[in-house]
Design an enzyme around this catalytic site. Structure first.
Site, PDB file in Angstrom:
ATOM      1  N   PHE A  24       0.846  -1.194   0.000  1.00  0.00           N
ATOM      2  CA  PHE A  24       0.000   0.000   0.000  1.00  0.00           C
ATOM      3  C   PHE A  24       0.879   1.242   0.000  1.00  0.00           C
ATOM      4  CE2 PHE A  24      -2.275   3.388   2.305  1.00  0.00           C
ATOM      5  CZ  PHE A  24      -3.402   3.487   1.504  1.00  0.00           C
ATOM      6  N   TYR A  26       0.995   5.492   0.061  1.00  0.00           N
ATOM      7  CA  TYR A  26       0.166   6.649   0.448  1.00  0.00           C
ATOM      8  C   TYR A  26       0.896   7.973   0.182  1.00  0.00           C
ATOM      9  CZ  TYR A  26       3.292   6.323   4.396  1.00  0.00           C
ATOM     10  OH  TYR A  26       4.435   6.241   5.153  1.00  0.00           O
ATOM     11  N   GLY A  27       2.189   7.890  -0.191  1.00  0.00           N
ATOM     12  CA  GLY A  27       2.979   9.105  -0.457  1.00  0.00           C
ATOM     13  C   GLY A  27       3.512   9.027  -1.870  1.00  0.00           C
ATOM     14  N   SER A  28       4.842   9.079  -2.002  1.00  0.00           N
ATOM     15  CA  SER A  28       5.413   9.031  -3.352  1.00  0.00           C
ATOM     16  C   SER A  28       5.120   7.706  -4.044  1.00  0.00           C
ATOM     17  CB  SER A  28       6.929   9.271  -3.297  1.00  0.00           C
ATOM     18  OG  SER A  28       7.578   8.193  -2.663  1.00  0.00           O
ATOM     19  N   GLU A  99      12.890   3.208   0.629  1.00  0.00           N
ATOM     20  CA  GLU A  99      12.197   3.660   1.839  1.00  0.00           C
ATOM     21  C   GLU A  99      13.093   3.556   3.087  1.00  0.00           C
ATOM     22  OE1 GLU A  99       9.196   5.054   1.489  1.00  0.00           O
ATOM     23  OE2 GLU A  99       9.253   4.602  -0.642  1.00  0.00           O
TER      24      GLU A  99
HETATM   25  C1  SIN Z   1       4.611   5.676   0.654  1.00  0.00           C
HETATM   26  O1  SIN Z   1       4.522   6.366  -0.346  1.00  0.00           O
HETATM   27  O2  SIN Z   1       3.771   4.766   0.864  1.00  0.00           O
HETATM   28  C2  SIN Z   1       5.706   5.829   1.654  1.00  0.00           C
HETATM   29  C3  SIN Z   1       6.266   7.190   1.773  1.00  0.00           C
HETATM   30  C4  SIN Z   1       6.937   7.695   0.533  1.00  0.00           C
HETATM   31  O3  SIN Z   1       7.772   6.979  -0.057  1.00  0.00           O
HETATM   32  O4  SIN Z   1       6.664   8.826   0.120  1.00  0.00           O
END
Ligand code: SIN
Length: 190
Positions: A24, A26-28, A99
């Site tokens: 899942f 939620y950001g990039s 990450e």
């Molecule tokens: C994500 O996107 O799920 C983790 C945070 C990121 O890499 O921006």
């Protein structure tokens, strides 16, 4: 906890025995899928909220001048909308590296947006005990921080604007992200 989580993630959670794994984002991970995937589907998780409270030393900032990127904060009853990807376990060597700046992965329930069904999947969360964690600040302050930050992956503002656009495409409201976007755009035009 050290802010490089690669070894910890691989030791705590070997995945090689699995045929495929849902992830899942939620950001990039919503807008930058720089890895092979079998399929992707919009999904949400319950009990979490997106917050620009994590420092970025390696993508949108540097160790001397960290940027601000998204992590998840526990929020009972709230839901966080994002994108789920089905990947083969080998893809996690790339994902763990990407990450590595404070994010630990764990399994949670992913609920599809277009169907009343769910699946277990992994999510990367950077908790308050990691060395790169920055914590809360006002949305105006976060916008100013993002406006002046830049790292090897590019300007911090690009991360924010891409995320806000992806959330609009997913037709989801995220008051925190949109307030920071508004403050950033106001600052830039002022
Ligand atoms: C994500 O996107 O799920 C983790 C945070 C990121 O890499 O921006």
């Amino acid at each position: 906890m050290s802010h490089n989580t690669i070894a910890l993630n691989q030791r705590q959670q070997p995945l090689d025995h699995l045929e495929s794994v849902w992830l899942f984002g939620y950001g990039s991970l919503i807008y930058k899928a720089d890895f092979p995937y079998l399929q992707r589907r919009p999904a949400c998780i319950w009990g979490w909220q997106r917050r620009f409270w994590q420092g970025s030393h390696d993508h949108r900032g540097t160790p001397e001048a960290p940027g601000r990127v998204a992590t998840l904060i526990e929020a009972p009853g709230k839901r966080c909308v994002g994108m789920a990807y089905e990947v083969t376990p080998d893809v996690f060597s790339h994902l763990d590296h990407r990450e590595k700046n404070g994010y630990l992965r764990f399994f949670t329930e992913l609920q599809w947006l277009d169907e009343a069904d769910s699946v277990q999947g992994l999510v990367y969360v950077a908790g308050p005990d990691n060395e790169a964690y920055l914590g809360p600040a006002s949305e105006e302050e976060i916008a100013r921080h993002i406006a002046r930050s830049e790292g090897p992956s590019g300007p911090n503002s690009e991360y924010l604007l891409n995320l806000a656009n992806s959330l609009r495409e997913l037709e989801t409201d995220d008051a925190h992200v949109f307030a920071i976007e508004r403050a950033l755009l106001t600052e830039k035009s002022g």
